[in-house]
Design an enzyme around this catalytic site. Structure first.
Site: not given
Ligand code: AMP
Length: 212
Positions: A13, A88, A123, A156, A167
Site C-alpha cells: 500500500k 481499518r 521491508r 519497523r 497484524r
Molecule cells: P501501518 O503502517 O498502516 O501498517 O500501521 C501500523 C500500525 O498502526 C497498525 O498495526 C496499527 O496498530 C496502527 N494503525 C494504523 N492505521 C490504523 C487505523 N486506521 N486504525 C487503527 N490502528 C491503525
C-alpha cells in the site's frame, strides 16, 4: 481522485500509494506514518498508540477517526488524496462515510499471508520521511539511505514475526470485512499484489483505469 488503499500489512500500500500520488499529483495520507511520527515526537497520541502498534493491535477507532478527519479538512485534500491504512474497521469506514467525505474508489491489494510474512522481514522504512523500501524488491540507490530525503533506513519495530502474525489476524477479522461494505457501495476494485513491483503497479493502474 479520492482513493482508499486497502490490503494486509506489507501488501504494498505504501509503495503503490507513493507511485499513485506522483502519477495523480495528490498526497498520500498514511495513518501508520502519522502514528509513528507521533510516537517519535512523544505527543499524547503517540504515547497512547505505541503499545497498540508494538502489540500488532489496532489503535482505538475514536483516536484514529479524529486524526484522519483533522487531516482531511486541510486545504491540500481538496485536490484529492490517497488514504493508506484507513479505514481499518467497519466503524472507521462508517465514520468516513458519515463525515461526508466522498470516496471515488477503494483499491484492495491482494496478497497471500505466506508472501506477507516473507516480505515484511525484508521491508525497511525511512526514519525521517517514512518512505517505504524493501532490501530484496525495492532497494534504495545507496544501501541504507533514503533516495528522497537522505534519511537512515530502519526496520519497523512491528515488523517482527510474532507481531506480523497478530497484524495478519487483525486484518482478516477486523479489516477484510470492509471490502464487503465498499463492494455494496460499488466502490471496490482489486489488484493482485504478489508479483514484482512493476507488475503490481500495472495491475493497480489497470484496476483504477489509469492505463495509458
Ligand atoms: P501501518 O503502517 O498502516 O501498517 O500501521 C501500523 C500500525 O498502526 C497498525 O498495526 C496499527 O496498530 C496502527 N494503525 C494504523 N492505521 C490504523 C487505523 N486506521 N486504525 C487503527 N490502528 C491503525
Amino acid at each position: 481522485m479520492n482513493l482508499v488503499l486497502m490490503g494486509p500489512p506489507g501488501a504494498g500500500k505504501g509503495t503503490q500509494g507513493e507511485l499513485l500520488a506522483k502519477k495523480l499529483g495528490i498526497d498520500t495520507i498514511s495513518t501508520g506514518v502519522m502514528l509513528r511520527t507521533a510516537i517519535k515526537e512523544r505527543t499524547e497520541i503517540g504515547k497512547l498508540a505505541e503499545q497498540y502498534i508494538n502489540d500488532g493491535k489496532l489503535v482505538p477507532d475514536d483516536v484514529i477517526v479524529s486524526i484522519v478527519k483533522e487531516r482531511l479538512a486541510k486545504p491540500d485534500c481538496e485536490k484529492g488524496f490517497i488514504l493508506d491504512g484507513f479505514p481499518r474497521t467497519t466503524a472507521q469506514a462508517e465514520a468516513l462515510t458519515e463525515s461526508g467525505v466522498k470516496i471515488d474508489k477503494v483499491l484492495s491489494l491482494e496478497v497471500e499471508d505466506e508472501v506477507i510474512v516473507e516480505r515484511l522481514s525484508s521491508r525497511r522504512e525511512c526514519s525521517k520521511c517514512g518512505a517505504p523500501y524493501n532490501v530484496v524488491s525495492n532497494k534504495p540507490e545507496t544501501e541504507g539511505i533514503c533516495d528522497k530525503c537522505g534519511g537512515e533506513l530502519i526496520q519497523r519495530a512491528d515488523d517482527n514475526p510474532s507481531t506480523i502474525r497478530n497484524r495478519l489476524n487483525v486484518y482478516h477479522t477486523e479489516t477484510e470485512p470492509i471490502k464487503k461494505y465498499y463492494e455494496k457501495l460499488g466502490l471496490l476494485v482489486t489488484a493482485k499484489g504478489e508479483e514484482e513491483l512493476a507488475d503490481t503497479t500495472r495491475n493497480v493502474d489497470k484496476a483504477l483505469g489509469l492505463e495509458v
